[in-house]
Design a protein around this motif. Structure first.
Motif, PDB file in Angstrom:
ATOM      1  N   SER A 165     -24.429 -65.045  -8.399  1.00 42.95           N
ATOM      2  CA  SER A 165     -23.443 -65.976  -7.854  1.00 42.95           C
ATOM      3  C   SER A 165     -22.441 -65.273  -6.946  1.00 42.95           C
ATOM      4  O   SER A 165     -21.988 -64.157  -7.239  1.00 42.95           O
ATOM      5  CB  SER A 165     -22.683 -66.688  -8.976  1.00 42.95           C
ATOM      6  OG  SER A 165     -23.518 -67.564  -9.672  1.00 42.95           O
ATOM      7  N   ASP A 186     -18.462 -69.325  -6.025  1.00 51.01           N
ATOM      8  CA  ASP A 186     -19.351 -70.062  -6.914  1.00 51.01           C
ATOM      9  C   ASP A 186     -19.148 -69.637  -8.367  1.00 51.01           C
ATOM     10  O   ASP A 186     -19.165 -70.469  -9.286  1.00 51.01           O
ATOM     11  CB  ASP A 186     -20.811 -69.822  -6.525  1.00 51.01           C
ATOM     12  CG  ASP A 186     -21.132 -70.337  -5.137  1.00 51.01           C
ATOM     13  OD1 ASP A 186     -20.415 -71.230  -4.666  1.00 51.01           O
ATOM     14  OD2 ASP A 186     -22.089 -69.840  -4.529  1.00 51.01           O
ATOM     15  N   THR A 215     -25.586 -80.559  -7.207  1.00 50.79           N
ATOM     16  CA  THR A 215     -26.502 -79.506  -7.638  1.00 50.79           C
ATOM     17  C   THR A 215     -25.961 -78.113  -7.351  1.00 50.79           C
ATOM     18  O   THR A 215     -26.720 -77.143  -7.303  1.00 50.79           O
ATOM     19  CB  THR A 215     -27.870 -79.687  -6.953  1.00 50.79           C
ATOM     20  OG1 THR A 215     -27.693 -79.927  -5.558  1.00 50.79           O
ATOM     21  CG2 THR A 215     -28.616 -80.841  -7.577  1.00 50.79           C
ATOM     22  N   GLU A 216     -24.669 -77.983  -7.151  1.00 49.39           N
ATOM     23  CA  GLU A 216     -24.014 -76.679  -7.138  1.00 49.39           C
ATOM     24  C   GLU A 216     -23.190 -76.488  -8.414  1.00 49.39           C
ATOM     25  O   GLU A 216     -22.515 -75.478  -8.570  1.00 49.39           O
ATOM     26  CB  GLU A 216     -23.109 -76.545  -5.911  1.00 49.39           C
ATOM     27  CG  GLU A 216     -23.874 -76.553  -4.591  1.00 49.39           C
ATOM     28  CD  GLU A 216     -22.946 -76.471  -3.392  1.00 49.39           C
ATOM     29  OE1 GLU A 216     -21.821 -75.970  -3.546  1.00 49.39           O
ATOM     30  OE2 GLU A 216     -23.341 -76.908  -2.300  1.00 49.39           O
ATOM     31  N   VAL A 231     -30.627 -77.173 -11.014  1.00 46.08           N
ATOM     32  CA  VAL A 231     -29.733 -76.539 -10.037  1.00 46.08           C
ATOM     33  C   VAL A 231     -30.400 -75.328  -9.395  1.00 46.08           C
ATOM     34  O   VAL A 231     -30.390 -75.163  -8.170  1.00 46.08           O
ATOM     35  CB  VAL A 231     -28.409 -76.136 -10.717  1.00 46.08           C
ATOM     36  CG1 VAL A 231     -27.558 -75.291  -9.769  1.00 46.08           C
ATOM     37  CG2 VAL A 231     -27.638 -77.368 -11.152  1.00 46.08           C
ATOM     38  N   THR A 251     -33.370 -76.377  -7.119  1.00 47.50           N
ATOM     39  CA  THR A 251     -32.866 -77.021  -5.905  1.00 47.50           C
ATOM     40  C   THR A 251     -32.273 -75.988  -4.961  1.00 47.50           C
ATOM     41  O   THR A 251     -32.495 -76.038  -3.739  1.00 47.50           O
ATOM     42  CB  THR A 251     -31.806 -78.082  -6.256  1.00 47.50           C
ATOM     43  OG1 THR A 251     -32.375 -79.031  -7.142  1.00 47.50           O
ATOM     44  CG2 THR A 251     -31.317 -78.792  -5.008  1.00 47.50           C
ATOM     45  N   ASP A 252     -31.538 -75.036  -5.516  1.00 41.90           N
ATOM     46  CA  ASP A 252     -30.941 -73.987  -4.698  1.00 41.90           C
ATOM     47  C   ASP A 252     -32.012 -73.135  -4.024  1.00 41.90           C
ATOM     48  O   ASP A 252     -31.823 -72.650  -2.911  1.00 41.90           O
ATOM     49  CB  ASP A 252     -30.038 -73.112  -5.558  1.00 41.90           C
ATOM     50  CG  ASP A 252     -29.214 -72.147  -4.736  1.00 41.90           C
ATOM     51  OD1 ASP A 252     -28.543 -72.601  -3.798  1.00 41.90           O
ATOM     52  OD2 ASP A 252     -29.251 -70.935  -5.014  1.00 41.90           O
ATOM     53  N   TRP A 277     -29.744 -80.788  -1.034  1.00 37.60           N
ATOM     54  CA  TRP A 277     -29.197 -80.849  -2.389  1.00 37.60           C
ATOM     55  C   TRP A 277     -28.386 -82.116  -2.634  1.00 37.60           C
ATOM     56  O   TRP A 277     -27.994 -82.394  -3.745  1.00 37.60           O
ATOM     57  CB  TRP A 277     -28.300 -79.635  -2.634  1.00 37.60           C
ATOM     58  CG  TRP A 277     -27.159 -79.540  -1.659  1.00 37.60           C
ATOM     59  CD1 TRP A 277     -25.947 -80.149  -1.742  1.00 37.60           C
ATOM     60  CD2 TRP A 277     -27.149 -78.820  -0.433  1.00 37.60           C
ATOM     61  NE1 TRP A 277     -25.179 -79.844  -0.654  1.00 37.60           N
ATOM     62  CE2 TRP A 277     -25.897 -79.024   0.177  1.00 37.60           C
ATOM     63  CE3 TRP A 277     -28.082 -78.008   0.216  1.00 37.60           C
ATOM     64  CZ2 TRP A 277     -25.547 -78.455   1.395  1.00 37.60           C
ATOM     65  CZ3 TRP A 277     -27.723 -77.446   1.433  1.00 37.60           C
ATOM     66  CH2 TRP A 277     -26.483 -77.665   2.000  1.00 37.60           C
ATOM     67  N   ARG A 298     -23.120 -69.376   1.926  1.00 40.66           N
ATOM     68  CA  ARG A 298     -23.859 -68.951   0.740  1.00 40.66           C
ATOM     69  C   ARG A 298     -25.170 -68.276   1.125  1.00 40.66           C
ATOM     70  O   ARG A 298     -25.532 -67.218   0.589  1.00 40.66           O
ATOM     71  CB  ARG A 298     -24.132 -70.163  -0.155  1.00 40.66           C
ATOM     72  CG  ARG A 298     -24.847 -69.802  -1.432  1.00 40.66           C
ATOM     73  CD  ARG A 298     -25.001 -70.983  -2.369  1.00 40.66           C
ATOM     74  NE  ARG A 298     -23.711 -71.420  -2.865  1.00 40.66           N
ATOM     75  CZ  ARG A 298     -23.106 -72.537  -2.479  1.00 40.66           C
ATOM     76  NH1 ARG A 298     -23.686 -73.327  -1.604  1.00 40.66           N
ATOM     77  NH2 ARG A 298     -21.926 -72.855  -2.952  1.00 40.66           N
TER      78      ARG A 298
END
Length: 650
Positions: A90, A94, A126-127, A294, A297-298, A498, A556
């Motif tokens: 992370s 985040d 989704t974060e 999550v 999806t990331d 997302w 990110r």
């Protein structure tokens, strides 16, 4: 209390939620599984407390401790493991945000935290690794109040009928409050106990009225059959775009109550071994599946990959959690035991660790400085509250940036806000100021109406445009107007993988539409013609072509690439840019040619001959995936300088 049908209901509820989050076709209303959980929980908690009151052994402390043993160990374990994973993967912002969410989850106030984050510039769902814990917070808050409420009722009149009467009063008050919440505040109704309590109380009322049905098997079958049909209709008919909770929420709540009334302990579908196995692990399944969603999806995993990988992984982790965490901490015996001390110490240790992460702003020392610098671009955005002189001029505020006579008026949505300081800098060079009228999710189009349920903001778009365009006439003739908007998003939806928007235009004119058809495009074109032509009667008008939208969160993605020592910048094909925006650009050009306006093109400043880039030399140009940062918008300085050169030739 053990009932196979209740265990089966838990299984159906958690499977509905899982299939919804993993985007299984046909489960677009799977979020209603949470409402089933609420009803079942209210039923069981009322049974436990009323049973103890009737036998003279009511103890709020014992109740709280039993609930803690059921919920806290697995939740602490999840938080600890995610904290360790986050340490390695992370980014600081985040990580600090995760720690805030996890700490709020452990203390069962995460629903209030997420409510406070539900604005337009909120982070995508989704974060948030712990987003699903909002429902645990609602339940725990109910658990805190319920023993006190029932104790007071029992002292006043020790009879189930009096508790039922009190339940009816509280349920009607909560239901009325939920229904009274206006559409633009539905997040409040979604997250708060006060507007969800009626669902939990509905389960309690069901438990209290069941004795009336004893000996009336036909009536119980009617309730059970109606409930089963209602639960099926919930999944098939509940529109995914409606406000939730709302009137539709009555369907899963009453249906669950109907199934509970049947008291079916026979080996039917709900009593099957498969559903029983899932029902036993429903809590752990609920806890572990969302972080997996999550992560996948990331990583940009497709729907089939998410389902094929994520669902088995959720089941495996849930089984391990059930066997190794849940079961050892459960007990049929009251009192304080050694494992309770372990639970308390683990809770305190994880809470303290999360607090330290928050205090240290996500522990940036974990990662290279260059990656932290890229990640920090997410905070490098224009803030009118700090950098503008705001003036209340009606239902909205105007923003005056700089000093001197007004040199330009900028109108638009959040994309206009993102480029404002760049235009203001050009005006400062000329010792003039910028006036800014911005409303998120609102294109500057006369007659444009916001379509509810599509974007999270913009519901007052039509009124704002009327107000802003009227304010423009207060300025001297010749002061140019610049129009900036994320126009294609209002036609075709968002590009964020997302946080996908529902299909169909986000705005409408004569009526909402499910797709961009010829009639809608004609209305859109006429609205833009009317808007620009009205403005050009007294002043130059410049329409900025759409800003390129990246497929990823630029800070990110770039920071993570730098952590791997990968210097390549995320980009999109220029052909993809034209494919998405060609309709809007064609209408802009046609309107400018007809009304005498001009268009400004950001593409030469953000793209080369084949790609549009998210940044350069390790630094992002965007603070998310589509809004230019204060660093990135400086690339548009030549475009705005050219604008004034063109304006002088008019």
């Amino acid at each position: 209390m053990f009932r196979k049908d209740i265990r089966g209901l838990r299984a159906l509820a958690v499977l509905a939620v899982l299939f919804y989050h993993f985007r299984v076709p046909g489960f677009s209303a799977g979020f209603a599984g949470v409402d089933v959980f609420f009803v079942v929980s209210g039923y069981l908690m009322t049974w436990l407390l009323v049973h103890d009151l009737e036998h003279g052994r009511h103890s709020a402390t014992s109740f709280y401790l039993s609930r803690a043993r059921r919920i806290v160990p697995a939740l602490v374990t999840l938080s600890a493991i995610l904290m360790l994973v986050g340490w390695w993967v992370s980014l600081p912002d985040d990580y600090a945000r995760f720690a805030t969410h996890a700490l709020a989850s452990l203390w069962f106030v995460s629903n209030h935290v997420y409510l406070g984050e539900s604005g337009y510039f909120d982070f995508a769902a989704t974060e948030k690794w712990m987003l699903h814990t909002w429902s645990l917070s609602v339940e725990w808050q109910f658990y805190l109040l319920l023993p006190l409420l029932l104790s007071v009722c029992w002292r006043w009149r020790p009879h189930r009928s009096f508790i039922a009467a009190a339940y009816v009063v509280f349920a009607l008050a909560s239901l009325s409050l939920m229904l009274a919440v206006p559409g633009d505040l539905k997040s409040t109704a979604f997250f708060l106990l006060l507007t969800r309590m009626w669902e939990l109380i509905a389960g309690g009322l069901t438990m209290l009225v069941i004795p009336i049905l004893h000996g009336r098997s036909s009536l119980r079958w009617v309730f059970g059959g109606s409930g089963a049909v209602g639960m099926l209709l919930t999944l098939l008919l509940s529109p995914s775009s409606v406000d939730w909770p709302g009137p539709w929420t009555l369907l899963p709540v009453l249906s669950t109550a109907g199934v509970l009334c049947a008291e079916d302990r026979s080996p039917t579908v709900l009593g099957s071994h498969v559903l029983g196995w899932v029902g036993d692990r429903s809590y752990s399944l609920y806890l572990w599946h969302w972080p997996i969603v999550v992560v996948l999806t990331d990583l940009g995993a497709e729907r089939t990959v998410q389902l094929g990988v994520g669902l088995p992984a959720s089941i495996l982790l849930a089984h391990l959690s059930y066997q190794m965490i849940e079961q050892p901490f459960r007990s049929k015996f009251p009192g304080f035991r050694a494992r309770d001390a372990v639970m308390a110490m683990a809770f305190a240790a994880v809470s303290a660790s999360l607090a330290l992460i928050i205090t240290d702003a996500g522990v940036p020392a974990r990662m290279p400085a260059v990656a932290e610098g890229a990640a920090a671009e997410a905070r490098n955005r224009f803030s009118p509250l700090r950098k503008c002189q705001r003036a209340a001029t009606g239902p909205w505020d105007s923003c005056r940036y700089g000093s001197g006579p007004v040199g330009a008026i900028l109108i638009g949505d959040s994309h206009a806000d993102a480029v404002a300081s760049s235009l203001a800098q050009v005006l400062t060079e000329q010792q003039r100021s910028l006036v800014l009228y911005v409303y998120p999710s609102c294109p500057t189009l006369i007659g444009a109406k916001w379509t509810p349920g599509v974007f999270r903001a913009g519901q007052h778009c039509e009124a704002f445009n009327q107000w802003a365009l009227a304010r423009v006439d207060e300025f001297a003739n010749g002061v140019p107007v610049v129009l900036v908007a994320r126009s294609s998003a209002y036609l075709y939806g968002l590009t964020e993988s997302w946080d996908p928007s529902p299909p169909g235009p986000a705005i409408h004119f004569s009526r909402p539409r499910g797709e961009v058809d010829a009639e809608f495009l004609d209305e859109y074109s006429k609205a833009l013609y009317q808007t620009v032509c009205q403005l050009t009667r007294r002043r130059p008008v410049f329409q900025v072509r759409p800003i390129p939208e990246m497929a990823v969160n630029a800070p990110r993605a770039i920071a993570r690439s730098l952590m791997r020592r990968d210097l390549r910048m995320p980009a999109i094909d220029l052909s993809a840019y034209w494919a998405r925006h060609q309709t809007v650009i064609a209408v802009q050009e046609s309107v400018s040619n007809h009304c005498g306006g001009r268009t400004l093109d950001p593409v030469p400043h953000l793209c080369d001959s084949s790609h549009c880039f998210a940044g350069s030399a390790g630094r992002p140009w965007y603070y998310d995936d589509d809004h230019l940062s204060e660093f990135g918008n400086r690339r548009l300085l030549p475009m705005f300088r050219q604008m004034f050169a063109v304006s002088k030739t008019r």
